[in-house]
Design an enzyme around this catalytic site. Sequence first.
Site, PDB file in Angstrom:
ATOM      1  N   CYS A  31       0.821  -1.206   0.000  1.00  0.00           N
ATOM      2  CA  CYS A  31       0.000   0.000   0.000  1.00  0.00           C
ATOM      3  C   CYS A  31       0.858   1.259   0.000  1.00  0.00           C
ATOM      4  CB  CYS A  31      -0.916  -0.025   1.221  1.00  0.00           C
ATOM      5  SG  CYS A  31      -1.954   1.411   1.351  1.00  0.00           S
TER       6      CYS A  31
ATOM      7  N   CYS B 195      -1.711   1.938  -2.782  1.00  0.00           N
ATOM      8  CA  CYS B 195      -2.643   3.027  -2.488  1.00  0.00           C
ATOM      9  C   CYS B 195      -1.995   4.418  -2.496  1.00  0.00           C
ATOM     10  CB  CYS B 195      -3.280   2.850  -1.116  1.00  0.00           C
ATOM     11  SG  CYS B 195      -3.326   1.176  -0.482  1.00  0.00           S
TER      12      CYS B 195
ATOM     13  N   LYS C  48      -0.286   5.664  -5.799  1.00  0.00           N
ATOM     14  CA  LYS C  48      -1.389   5.662  -6.773  1.00  0.00           C
ATOM     15  C   LYS C  48      -2.293   6.876  -6.580  1.00  0.00           C
ATOM     16  CE  LYS C  48      -5.288   4.155  -5.645  1.00  0.00           C
ATOM     17  NZ  LYS C  48      -5.831   2.850  -5.768  1.00  0.00           N
TER      18      LYS C  48
ATOM     19  N   TYR D 228      -8.742  -3.106 -11.623  1.00  0.00           N
ATOM     20  CA  TYR D 228      -8.825  -1.699 -11.217  1.00  0.00           C
ATOM     21  C   TYR D 228      -7.445  -1.060 -11.285  1.00  0.00           C
ATOM     22  CZ  TYR D 228      -6.974  -2.307  -6.395  1.00  0.00           C
ATOM     23  OH  TYR D 228      -6.187  -2.548  -5.293  1.00  0.00           O
TER      24      TYR D 228
ATOM     25  N   GLU E 287      -6.787   2.352 -13.201  1.00  0.00           N
ATOM     26  CA  GLU E 287      -6.287   3.498 -12.429  1.00  0.00           C
ATOM     27  C   GLU E 287      -4.973   4.017 -13.015  1.00  0.00           C
ATOM     28  OE1 GLU E 287      -8.050   2.566  -7.945  1.00  0.00           O
ATOM     29  OE2 GLU E 287      -5.983   2.042  -8.397  1.00  0.00           O
TER      30      GLU E 287
ATOM     31  N   HIS F 160     -26.538  21.149   0.032  1.00  0.00           N
ATOM     32  CA  HIS F 160     -26.569  21.746  -1.291  1.00  0.00           C
ATOM     33  C   HIS F 160     -25.523  22.832  -1.382  1.00  0.00           C
ATOM     34  CE1 HIS F 160     -28.403  22.514  -5.125  1.00  0.00           C
ATOM     35  NE2 HIS F 160     -28.479  23.799  -4.848  1.00  0.00           N
TER      36      HIS F 160
ATOM     37  N   GLU G 279     -25.678  14.832  -2.431  1.00  0.00           N
ATOM     38  CA  GLU G 279     -27.094  15.064  -2.127  1.00  0.00           C
ATOM     39  C   GLU G 279     -28.015  14.300  -3.075  1.00  0.00           C
ATOM     40  OE1 GLU G 279     -28.668  19.049  -2.849  1.00  0.00           O
ATOM     41  OE2 GLU G 279     -27.030  19.469  -4.243  1.00  0.00           O
TER      42      GLU G 279
HETATM   43  C1  LIG Z   1      -1.458  -0.481  -7.468  1.00  0.00           C
HETATM   44  C2  LIG Z   1      -2.229  -0.814  -6.233  1.00  0.00           C
HETATM   45  C3  LIG Z   1      -3.156   0.090  -5.743  1.00  0.00           C
HETATM   46  C4  LIG Z   1      -3.866  -0.193  -4.595  1.00  0.00           C
HETATM   47  N1  LIG Z   1      -4.763   0.725  -4.139  1.00  0.00           N
HETATM   48  C5  LIG Z   1      -5.454   0.486  -3.008  1.00  0.00           C
HETATM   49  C6  LIG Z   1      -6.345   1.453  -2.499  1.00  0.00           C
HETATM   50  O1  LIG Z   1      -6.536   2.507  -3.066  1.00  0.00           O
HETATM   51  N2  LIG Z   1      -6.997   1.184  -1.351  1.00  0.00           N
HETATM   52  C7  LIG Z   1      -6.811  -0.001  -0.670  1.00  0.00           C
HETATM   53  O2  LIG Z   1      -7.415  -0.188   0.378  1.00  0.00           O
HETATM   54  N3  LIG Z   1      -5.976  -0.940  -1.143  1.00  0.00           N
HETATM   55  C8  LIG Z   1      -5.296  -0.722  -2.292  1.00  0.00           C
HETATM   56  N4  LIG Z   1      -4.427  -1.680  -2.762  1.00  0.00           N
HETATM   57  C9  LIG Z   1      -4.348  -2.956  -2.056  1.00  0.00           C
HETATM   58  C10 LIG Z   1      -3.472  -2.874  -0.813  1.00  0.00           C
HETATM   59  O3  LIG Z   1      -2.208  -2.398  -1.168  1.00  0.00           O
HETATM   60  C11 LIG Z   1      -3.361  -4.257  -0.195  1.00  0.00           C
HETATM   61  O4  LIG Z   1      -4.646  -4.749   0.065  1.00  0.00           O
HETATM   62  C12 LIG Z   1      -2.594  -4.246   1.123  1.00  0.00           C
HETATM   63  O5  LIG Z   1      -1.312  -3.721   0.966  1.00  0.00           O
HETATM   64  C13 LIG Z   1      -2.510  -5.678   1.671  1.00  0.00           C
HETATM   65  O6  LIG Z   1      -1.787  -5.709   2.853  1.00  0.00           O
HETATM   66  P1  LIG Z   1      -1.082  -7.037   3.332  1.00  0.00           P
HETATM   67  O7  LIG Z   1      -0.692  -6.768   4.743  1.00  0.00           O
HETATM   68  O8  LIG Z   1      -1.930  -8.191   3.051  1.00  0.00           O
HETATM   69  O9  LIG Z   1       0.191  -7.229   2.401  1.00  0.00           O
HETATM   70  P2  LIG Z   1       1.273  -6.219   1.812  1.00  0.00           P
HETATM   71  O10 LIG Z   1       0.980  -4.815   2.138  1.00  0.00           O
HETATM   72  O11 LIG Z   1       1.443  -6.582   0.398  1.00  0.00           O
HETATM   73  O12 LIG Z   1       2.590  -6.603   2.627  1.00  0.00           O
HETATM   74  C14 LIG Z   1       3.225  -7.838   2.528  1.00  0.00           C
HETATM   75  C15 LIG Z   1       4.697  -7.669   2.842  1.00  0.00           C
HETATM   76  O13 LIG Z   1       5.275  -8.936   3.107  1.00  0.00           O
HETATM   77  C16 LIG Z   1       6.522  -9.018   2.481  1.00  0.00           C
HETATM   78  N5  LIG Z   1       6.823 -10.446   2.327  1.00  0.00           N
HETATM   79  C17 LIG Z   1       6.217 -11.335   1.507  1.00  0.00           C
HETATM   80  N6  LIG Z   1       6.730 -12.558   1.689  1.00  0.00           N
HETATM   81  C18 LIG Z   1       7.683 -12.452   2.657  1.00  0.00           C
HETATM   82  C19 LIG Z   1       8.544 -13.386   3.295  1.00  0.00           C
HETATM   83  N7  LIG Z   1       8.511 -14.679   3.002  1.00  0.00           N
HETATM   84  N8  LIG Z   1       9.406 -12.939   4.256  1.00  0.00           N
HETATM   85  C20 LIG Z   1       9.433 -11.633   4.589  1.00  0.00           C
HETATM   86  N9  LIG Z   1       8.616 -10.705   4.013  1.00  0.00           N
HETATM   87  C21 LIG Z   1       7.746 -11.114   3.064  1.00  0.00           C
HETATM   88  C22 LIG Z   1       6.326  -8.249   1.200  1.00  0.00           C
HETATM   89  O14 LIG Z   1       7.531  -7.850   0.626  1.00  0.00           O
HETATM   90  C23 LIG Z   1       5.495  -7.078   1.694  1.00  0.00           C
HETATM   91  O15 LIG Z   1       6.323  -6.052   2.177  1.00  0.00           O
HETATM   92  C24 LIG Z   1      -3.675  -1.416  -3.913  1.00  0.00           C
HETATM   93  C25 LIG Z   1      -2.747  -2.345  -4.399  1.00  0.00           C
HETATM   94  C26 LIG Z   1      -2.031  -2.051  -5.542  1.00  0.00           C
HETATM   95  C27 LIG Z   1      -1.041  -3.054  -6.044  1.00  0.00           C
END
Ligand SMILES: Cc1cc2nc3c(=O)[nH]c(=O)nc-3n(C[C@H](O)[C@H](O)[C@H](O)COP(=O)(O)OP(=O)(O)OC[C@H]3O[C@@H](n4cnc5c(N)ncnc54)[C@H](O)[C@@H]3O)c2cc1C
Lengths: 126, 675
Positions: free
Chosen positions: B238, B243, B246, B379, B383, B650, B655
């Site tokens: 994110c 997020c 973006k 999306y 976007e 308004h 609204e």
């Molecule tokens: C382009 C884009 C736009 C988005 N826009 C929005 C938005 O506007 N609003 C919204 O709510 N959501 C948005 N999202 C979705 C949002 O980013 C995710 O839902 C959110 O980040 C998920 O969180 P998470 O904790 O599941 O994983 P993540 O935030 O993906 O974190 C996982 C972390 O774990 C690390 N990792 C993975 N495997 C290992 C391992 N084996 N050992 C150590 N570290 C590891 C990764 O490197 C990463 O840092 C967007 C996503 C993208 C790609």
Amino acid sequence: MVQKLKAEGFEQFQIVVSEVENKNPNGNIFILFSGSKDTTGQSWCPDCVEAEPVIEKALESAPEDATFIYVGVGDRSSWKDPNCVFRLDSKIKLTCLPTLIKWGTNKRLLDYQCNNLDTVLMMFED
Amino acid sequence: MSTRSLLPQFFCAVERRLTLGIAHRTSCTKTVIRRVSYLKQKSVIALTRRHLISDIQGFIPCQRYTTSTMAPVIPKGDPIQIVDNLIKNNRIAIFSKTTCPFCTKVKELFSSLNLEVAVIELDTRDDGADIQDALLQKTGQKTVPNVFVGGEHLGGCDSTIAAHQNGRLEFLLNKSQAGPKAEMPDDVKYDYDLVVIGGGSGGLAASKEAALLGAKVAVCDFVVPTPIGTTWGLGGTCVNVGCIPKKLMHQAAILGQSISDAKKFGWDVPDSAKHNWHTMVEGIQAHIGSLNWGYRVALREKKVNYLNAFAEFVDPHTLKTTDKKKKETTITSKYILLATGGRPRYPDIPGAREYGITSDDIFSLPYHPGKTLLVGASYIALECAGFLAGIGVDSTVMVRSILLRGFDQQIAELIGSYMAKHGIRFQRGYVPIKLERIEEGSPGRIKVTSQNEVGELLEEEYNTVLFAIGRDACTNNIGIEKANVMLNPRNGKVICDEKEQTNVPHIYAIGDILDGKLELTPVAIQAGRLLAKRLFGGGTMLTDYVNVPTTVFTPLEYGSVGLSEEDAIAKYGANDVEVYHSFLTPLEVAIPKRDDNEGYAKLICVKSLNEKVVGFHILSPNAGEITQGFAIGLKLGATKADFDNLIGIHPTIAEVFTTLNTTKSSGADVLQKGC
Ligand SMILES: Cc1cc2nc3c(=O)[nH]c(=O)nc-3n(C[C@H](O)[C@H](O)[C@H](O)COP(=O)(O)OP(=O)(O)OC[C@H]3O[C@@H](n4cnc5c(N)ncnc54)[C@H](O)[C@@H]3O)c2cc1C
């Protein structure tokens, strides 16, 4: 040994920083902005007073080639002035005291974070 | 991992029970309990009715059996109680009708799996209709079959079959089989109380909360660089590549629009106003850098141990971590939380990884992307196309079939046509089959060959090709098989119950890797915080995954909460759904005279539920800000009358929801004309 320098006020601060930058372009520069000390050697800002020994202690584990600059930003009333140059300068943009900055990076510690040995060490270790 | 790998264990249990003398196939006319086994049929002892009933606790007898001996088991007449008892006391409970082919199909599925089921045939009971109402109240589902496994609502025939295919059924069966969870032995010493794999939205939230509650916590976060070498700091998708950048690039695009509008409002803006890619990227990356640092400081302050290392299972309580310098360390933990998120998928075509990029690269791209092809209808594809076009990048979107699968399709098409009108080119029906580099450079030149359904080829040159065709859960390289955690074999996502607990009791999962849940930051954060509170703070609250508001930040934003029109019709039937709608033109665009009636608002209501609003949709500027507030109304069960009774602000866009009076079924014109 970490080189320790002091500057009082904005102009002196700028001079000191640019000297260090010229002499040692690749070294890390850490800057602590504090409320200036009065004649008794005490800062008017209690959080700054608390932070000083913590930072001193942490500096023992800072990288050898680092420079530490202690900057007094002025007395209480000049700091409280919303037009205080330390608040306005685009590179510094201070919002609180003390503030510890790793110059040229996004890394900064704000007020109580400066008297937490753990977070200060993290700043120096990086 | 095989879907069925854990089933034999379950069969053994059934077999054991059967040999102990539980009834095999027995039925009464109105309620049927089937206990089927392919094994040891001969050894099954026929039981007297009385035996049968006391043996199968909670068995809901047909009228014939409601003798005084049965009274304590079944509070007679309360349909809600009847439903609850059947669900509570039977691993598999089906509400069915004898005449319904889908019910037969579901029953056949279970019998082909040799699983015992408890069935109430609604059409053979006087209180069938009341039970059906009770089911509607409980599950929002009126139709049969209505299937429950291990106390959890699975849904109808399709959802049950899907659950069988995606591993969820097996998961629920195993879980109910295991019975109450054994407390973890206290005498084993682990390095940590909780290790979180993944320092993203969910993982950081969970680890900080757990540490605040006194747990000893570590977070492992490691970013595997993209094929072109992009990498980033702590905070997950994110903050770094989702997020945050973006929305900031979306803002850059909106400002572009505002600058051209500004002239019409009297501002003397030079026609030469141009956008600078580098300034934008630098500004955004500086902000992200300070967030990365802020997260590290926060972890330190809360005494969470941050390990910048890749974690993988050695055994269910042990992880191997490998840092950048390939240094390996082994750590053990009482609980382990999987929060590894997802990464963009590349198509399996020549040149994709070598010359293509993804959303993981675009936000820090050190050069202007030039003429850009965005592949995908997600999306993320739309976007990215939106903000790129908004800052003047020549943008083409290549889409195989529909836009925004899973979202309301009417709105998806409105988004598409708005984007097309604003300079974004769509190539529909095509998929790329090959990327070739014509010239190196920043950006270079890439020839893209694509193909449509009938095999026609299309060749075109681009400077940048961005794939946004989906994301894969990061569960395939973390040794998950060594911990025996069950995954949905179709998408590699982790199967969990409503407590985010996997089939392995001390291993949990949250965020994007959770099967069947929403991939959104606030959802991951909420799940992480509540889970930590349950594990370490005596909390009991579960994350509510229903009615989660969301917004797609396309040039016209699309905010929604609740069901799409398609889903509402599937759930309640077309006859029971009423849609109120209107096109709209924000006042702000009246002077620049652009985008007349490009916005759109609709409420989806269920007639039989007093016109309860089950879907809220808005296509407009700032739709995210509008949707957030209205979502509370849907969560609280607002009806159309409640919306009508609300007084508008308004002049605003929002609204419109207080005055929606045209139904879609009326076919009346809903173009907005004047104030
Ligand atoms: C382009 C884009 C736009 C988005 N826009 C929005 C938005 O506007 N609003 C919204 O709510 N959501 C948005 N999202 C979705 C949002 O980013 C995710 O839902 C959110 O980040 C998920 O969180 P998470 O904790 O599941 O994983 P993540 O935030 O993906 O974190 C996982 C972390 O774990 C690390 N990792 C993975 N495997 C290992 C391992 N084996 N050992 C150590 N570290 C590891 C990764 O490197 C990463 O840092 C967007 C996503 C993208 C790609």
